[in-house]
Write a protein that holds these residues in place. Structure first.
Motif, PDB file in Angstrom:
ATOM      1  N   ALA A 146      61.074  21.079  59.358  1.00  0.00           N
ATOM      2  CA  ALA A 146      62.364  20.431  59.114  1.00  0.00           C
ATOM      3  C   ALA A 146      63.402  21.427  58.610  1.00  0.00           C
ATOM      4  O   ALA A 146      64.575  21.380  59.016  1.00  0.00           O
ATOM      5  N   ARG A 147      62.994  22.325  57.744  1.00  0.00           N
ATOM      6  CA  ARG A 147      63.922  23.338  57.243  1.00  0.00           C
ATOM      7  C   ARG A 147      64.431  24.229  58.366  1.00  0.00           C
ATOM      8  O   ARG A 147      65.622  24.574  58.418  1.00  0.00           O
ATOM      9  N   SER A 148      63.526  24.598  59.266  1.00  0.00           N
ATOM     10  CA  SER A 148      63.930  25.443  60.393  1.00  0.00           C
ATOM     11  C   SER A 148      64.902  24.703  61.305  1.00  0.00           C
ATOM     12  O   SER A 148      65.922  25.266  61.741  1.00  0.00           O
ATOM     13  N   MET A 149      64.595  23.442  61.589  1.00  0.00           N
ATOM     14  CA  MET A 149      65.460  22.652  62.463  1.00  0.00           C
ATOM     15  C   MET A 149      66.816  22.395  61.821  1.00  0.00           C
ATOM     16  O   MET A 149      67.849  22.369  62.493  1.00  0.00           O
ATOM     17  N   ALA A 150      66.819  22.221  60.499  1.00  0.00           N
ATOM     18  CA  ALA A 150      68.060  21.899  59.783  1.00  0.00           C
ATOM     19  C   ALA A 150      69.035  23.071  59.760  1.00  0.00           C
ATOM     20  O   ALA A 150      70.224  22.889  59.482  1.00  0.00           O
TER      21      ALA A 150
END
Length: 260
Positions: A146-150
């Motif tokens: 999620a952090r990477s996608m965000a």
């Protein structure tokens, strides 16, 4: 009074192991951890330096051990590392080998999943008493994704790709329960309580941070895409289901960040 046999934990310093080891200690067991980096013993935990993939330190790790919890894993080579551990455990006369695998190991056409399935087979065919638990992806991995996608200006939303993330603490508690019980073979999978699309995970993370992003529908191609759209990475019936949701986990993470 008979001394309790030492329990070996591979991967004892990782995400899952860091929860498993304290639970074993609370239950009164002496714990040995196989690690690639030397550490001093303390608080009832002994560290043995070695590398399963290179088959270094494996015999020393299993010497005198009654139960092995095999939690160590990586992006590749889990099958060979497990075979090395199994051979050492056979020589040492280990009485219970407990393995953590992943849901979809027998269905997702990716090298990581195939290695997990081969590792499962090595355990099951070892001749040792064994238990294998398949779990869904941990909240910790979902957070990393999620952090990477965000960080992207638009969040990709792969159609039909769902996760059912589970809390690593609940997986750890189940593994300790299994390790302290009788060998049970393949036990019911352990999943989280809710299904999420990958974009939902990212949007939940962004919301917890007070941010938002647009979503962009995308389609995963090939056999892998078809497998995920068919839900081959999920267990919708017959699984044990954890209680902690993704939202619960995010609330804890945000609270910890603010406290820091």
């Amino acid at each position: 009074m008979t001394a309790t046999p030492t329990i070996l934990v591979t991967g004892g310093t990782g995400t899952l192991g860091s929860h498993v080891v304290p639970l074993l200690r609370q239950a009164g067991h002496t714990v040995r951890v196989l690690t690639r980096n030397a550490r001093p013993a303390g608080d009832g935990v002994e560290y043995v330096t070695g590398d399963l993939l290179k088959d270094e330190g494996t015999d020393a790790a299993v010497a005198g051990v009654g139960t092995v919890l095999h939690l160590a894993g990586g992006p590749k080579g889990d099958d060979e590392a497990t075979r090395n551990l199994v051979r050492a455990a056979q020589r040492a006369g280990v009485r219970h080998l407990v393995y953590i695998s992943v849901i979809g190991a027998d269905r997702i056409p990716l090298g990581y999943f195939r290695a997990k399935l081969d590792a499962e087979r090595a355990v099951a065919e070892s001749g040792l008493p064994w238990t294998t638990l398949r779990a869904a992806q941990f909240h910790d991995l979902a957070l990393k994704v999620a952090r990477s996608m965000a960080k992207l200006p638009v969040v990709p939303a792969p159609g039909g790709l769902l996760w059912q993330p589970v809390d690593a603490r609940e997986v750890a508690a189940r593994l300790v329960e299994l390790a302290l019980g009788e060998p049970a073979g393949q036990v019911p999978d352990l999943t989280g309580p809710k299904l999420y699309g990958l974009a939902e995970l990212a949007q939940g993370y962004l919301k917890a941070q007070g941010k938002s992003r647009m979503k962009l529908p995308v389609r995963m191609p090939g056999k892998v895409g078809r497998a995920y759209r068919a839900g081959e990475n999920l267990t919708l019936e017959g699984a044990a289901v954890g209680e902690r949701t993704w939202e619960d986990f995010l609330a804890e993470q945000v609270g910890a960040q603010r406290a820091a």
